[in-house]
Every structure is written in C-alpha cells, then in structure tokens.
Write a protein that holds these residues in place. Structure first.
Motif, mmCIF file in Angstrom:
data_model
loop_
_atom_site.group_PDB
_atom_site.id
_atom_site.type_symbol
_atom_site.label_atom_id
_atom_site.label_comp_id
_atom_site.label_asym_id
_atom_site.label_seq_id
_atom_site.Cartn_x
_atom_site.Cartn_y
_atom_site.Cartn_z
ATOM 1 N N GLU A 38 1.007 -1.273 0.158
ATOM 2 C CA GLU A 38 -0.087 0.063 -0.009
ATOM 3 C C GLU A 38 0.842 1.212 0.052
ATOM 4 O O GLU A 38 1.668 1.563 0.794
ATOM 5 C CB GLU A 38 -0.869 0.066 1.296
ATOM 6 N N ILE A 39 0.686 1.985 -1.053
ATOM 7 C CA ILE A 39 1.599 3.375 -1.132
ATOM 8 C C ILE A 39 0.451 4.380 -0.239
ATOM 9 O O ILE A 39 -0.584 4.693 -0.607
ATOM 10 C CB ILE A 39 1.774 3.707 -2.570
ATOM 11 N N THR A 40 1.122 4.987 0.700
ATOM 12 C CA THR A 40 0.511 6.105 1.527
ATOM 13 C C THR A 40 0.779 7.214 1.101
ATOM 14 O O THR A 40 -0.393 8.009 1.303
ATOM 15 C CB THR A 40 0.925 5.783 3.029
ATOM 16 N N GLU A 41 1.853 7.402 0.658
ATOM 17 C CA GLU A 41 2.264 8.982 0.114
ATOM 18 C C GLU A 41 3.270 8.963 -0.831
ATOM 19 O O GLU A 41 4.146 7.961 -1.135
ATOM 20 C CB GLU A 41 2.850 9.734 1.334
ATOM 21 N N ILE A 42 3.137 9.928 -1.881
ATOM 22 C CA ILE A 42 4.121 9.958 -2.720
ATOM 23 C C ILE A 42 4.657 11.654 -2.907
ATOM 24 O O ILE A 42 3.559 12.216 -2.960
ATOM 25 C CB ILE A 42 3.657 9.496 -4.151
ATOM 26 N N TYR A 43 5.940 11.685 -2.557
ATOM 27 C CA TYR A 43 6.134 13.109 -2.611
ATOM 28 C C TYR A 43 7.314 13.480 -3.856
ATOM 29 O O TYR A 43 8.258 12.738 -4.259
ATOM 30 C CB TYR A 43 6.877 13.363 -1.434
ATOM 31 N N LEU A 44 7.202 14.620 -4.668
ATOM 32 C CA LEU A 44 8.222 14.992 -5.705
ATOM 33 C C LEU A 44 9.124 15.743 -4.584
ATOM 34 O O LEU A 44 8.501 16.680 -3.799
ATOM 35 C CB LEU A 44 7.635 15.896 -6.438
ATOM 36 N N THR A 45 10.421 15.700 -4.787
ATOM 37 C CA THR A 45 11.256 15.943 -3.830
ATOM 38 C C THR A 45 12.535 17.018 -4.789
ATOM 39 O O THR A 45 12.771 16.557 -5.752
ATOM 40 C CB THR A 45 12.046 15.129 -2.982
ATOM 41 N N SER A 46 13.250 17.676 -4.013
ATOM 42 C CA SER A 46 14.319 18.465 -4.541
ATOM 43 C C SER A 46 15.545 17.834 -3.801
ATOM 44 O O SER A 46 15.594 17.417 -2.646
ATOM 45 C CB SER A 46 14.324 19.894 -4.295
ATOM 46 N N GLY A 47 16.749 18.064 -4.157
ATOM 47 C CA GLY A 47 18.048 17.376 -3.675
ATOM 48 C C GLY A 47 18.389 15.979 -4.293
ATOM 49 O O GLY A 47 18.282 15.862 -5.659
ATOM 50 N N GLU A 48 19.034 15.278 -3.612
ATOM 51 C CA GLU A 48 19.736 14.077 -4.094
ATOM 52 C C GLU A 48 18.569 13.017 -5.045
ATOM 53 O O GLU A 48 19.083 12.489 -5.797
ATOM 54 C CB GLU A 48 20.086 13.125 -3.186
ATOM 55 N N HIS A 49 17.406 13.109 -4.833
ATOM 56 C CA HIS A 49 16.249 12.093 -5.019
ATOM 57 C C HIS A 49 15.136 12.827 -5.631
ATOM 58 O O HIS A 49 14.815 14.108 -5.172
ATOM 59 C CB HIS A 49 15.869 11.388 -4.055
ATOM 60 N N ASP A 50 14.587 12.140 -6.920
ATOM 61 C CA ASP A 50 13.396 13.078 -7.424
ATOM 62 C C ASP A 50 11.968 12.819 -6.729
ATOM 63 O O ASP A 50 11.125 13.732 -6.607
ATOM 64 C CB ASP A 50 13.376 12.473 -8.955
ATOM 65 N N ILE A 51 11.865 11.617 -6.244
ATOM 66 C CA ILE A 51 10.631 11.216 -5.682
ATOM 67 C C ILE A 51 10.964 10.344 -4.468
ATOM 68 O O ILE A 51 11.829 9.540 -4.174
ATOM 69 C CB ILE A 51 9.837 10.450 -6.589
ATOM 70 N N LEU A 52 10.055 10.596 -3.513
ATOM 71 C CA LEU A 52 9.941 9.679 -2.082
ATOM 72 C C LEU A 52 8.689 9.160 -1.985
ATOM 73 O O LEU A 52 7.629 9.896 -2.087
ATOM 74 C CB LEU A 52 10.096 10.785 -1.011
ATOM 75 N N VAL A 53 8.547 8.030 -1.835
ATOM 76 C CA VAL A 53 7.381 7.226 -1.469
ATOM 77 C C VAL A 53 7.463 6.456 0.101
ATOM 78 O O VAL A 53 8.369 5.788 0.164
ATOM 79 C CB VAL A 53 7.477 5.940 -2.703
ATOM 80 N N ILE A 54 6.365 6.704 0.572
ATOM 81 C CA ILE A 54 6.182 5.800 1.726
ATOM 82 C C ILE A 54 5.176 4.793 1.314
ATOM 83 O O ILE A 54 4.219 5.088 0.852
ATOM 84 C CB ILE A 54 5.676 6.882 2.642
ATOM 85 N N ALA A 55 5.432 3.617 1.917
ATOM 86 C CA ALA A 55 4.547 2.596 1.590
ATOM 87 C C ALA A 55 4.611 1.546 2.782
ATOM 88 O O ALA A 55 5.661 1.512 3.691
ATOM 89 C CB ALA A 55 5.410 1.542 0.195
ATOM 90 N N GLU A 56 3.565 0.861 2.648
ATOM 91 C CA GLU A 56 3.433 -0.251 3.813
ATOM 92 C C GLU A 56 2.968 -1.403 3.146
ATOM 93 O O GLU A 56 2.395 -1.812 2.357
ATOM 94 C CB GLU A 56 2.203 0.104 4.864
ATOM 95 N N ALA A 57 3.769 -2.604 3.830
ATOM 96 C CA ALA A 57 3.501 -3.832 3.512
ATOM 97 C C ALA A 57 3.656 -4.774 4.742
ATOM 98 O O ALA A 57 4.437 -4.585 5.662
ATOM 99 C CB ALA A 57 4.372 -4.353 2.358
ATOM 100 N N PRO A 58 3.141 -5.929 4.775
ATOM 101 C CA PRO A 58 3.471 -6.931 5.765
ATOM 102 C C PRO A 58 4.639 -7.459 5.651
ATOM 103 O O PRO A 58 5.526 -8.085 6.762
ATOM 104 C CB PRO A 58 2.373 -8.334 5.388
ATOM 105 N N LEU A 59 5.215 -7.746 4.640
ATOM 106 C CA LEU A 59 6.632 -8.229 4.331
ATOM 107 C C LEU A 59 7.573 -7.386 3.237
ATOM 108 O O LEU A 59 6.968 -6.900 2.572
ATOM 109 C CB LEU A 59 6.492 -9.803 3.661
#
Length: 97
Positions: A38-59
């Motif tokens: 389950e993806i809970t958040e997706i962010y466009l970011t500045s700096g070293e990375h382009d995107i940050l994803v927060i996800a949840e999973a049992p494994l």
C-alpha cells in the motif's frame, strides 16, 4: 504492517517523459496493490532524489517485488529502506540485551 521508504530517481527515459509522471504514479499504485503493497504517500522532492514514496506491507519481500517491477519499466531507479516509527524503535531499543 511494516513501513518502507523508497527513494526514487528518474532515468533518462523517465525524465524525457516527465509529463507522463502523474499517469505513471497512478499505475505504480495499482502495481503496488497487485503485490500486496500500500502506497500511503508520494512526494516530488528536491535534492539528491526525485521522488520519495512511503509504503506499507506485511513483508519486505512484497516491497522488493514492487521495486523490481517498477524499475523494470525503465523510468526510475529505486532504493528501499525499512522504517520504524518512534514507538517501534523505542520498543526495539528497550528489548536490547
């Protein structure tokens, strides 16, 4: 459910087609669901990375499958980290021998 942080960078192909990013984001959410993430958040970011994803999973295996499938499409490269909330890591530390 365990929390994972995926830092994502666009490949040359991905940035050339950046206008398609909103559609790819929706497709990534559907792909995640197929492997039990389950993806809970997706962010466009500045700096070293382009995107940050927060996800949840049992494994972690499920998140690995998601990251591999996403990367195989050729638009992004991923790096995945397991994350613990403050209450979770406080409990971990309290149980140290």
């Amino acid at each position: 459910m365990a929390t994972f942080i995926l830092t994502i960078n666009w490949t040359d192909q991905g940035i050339r087609n950046v206008r398609d990013a909103p559609k790819r984001s929706e497709a990534a959410k559907e792909l995640a669901k197929k492997v039990g993430v389950e993806i809970t958040e997706i962010y466009l970011t500045s700096g070293e990375h382009d995107i940050l994803v927060i996800a949840e999973a049992p494994l972690g295996d499920q998140v690995t499958k998601f990251a591999l499938a996403l990367g195989s499409l050729g638009n992004v490269r991923t790096c995945t980290s397991r994350a613990w909330t403050e209450s979770e890591w406080t409990k971990l530390i309290s149980e140290l021998p």
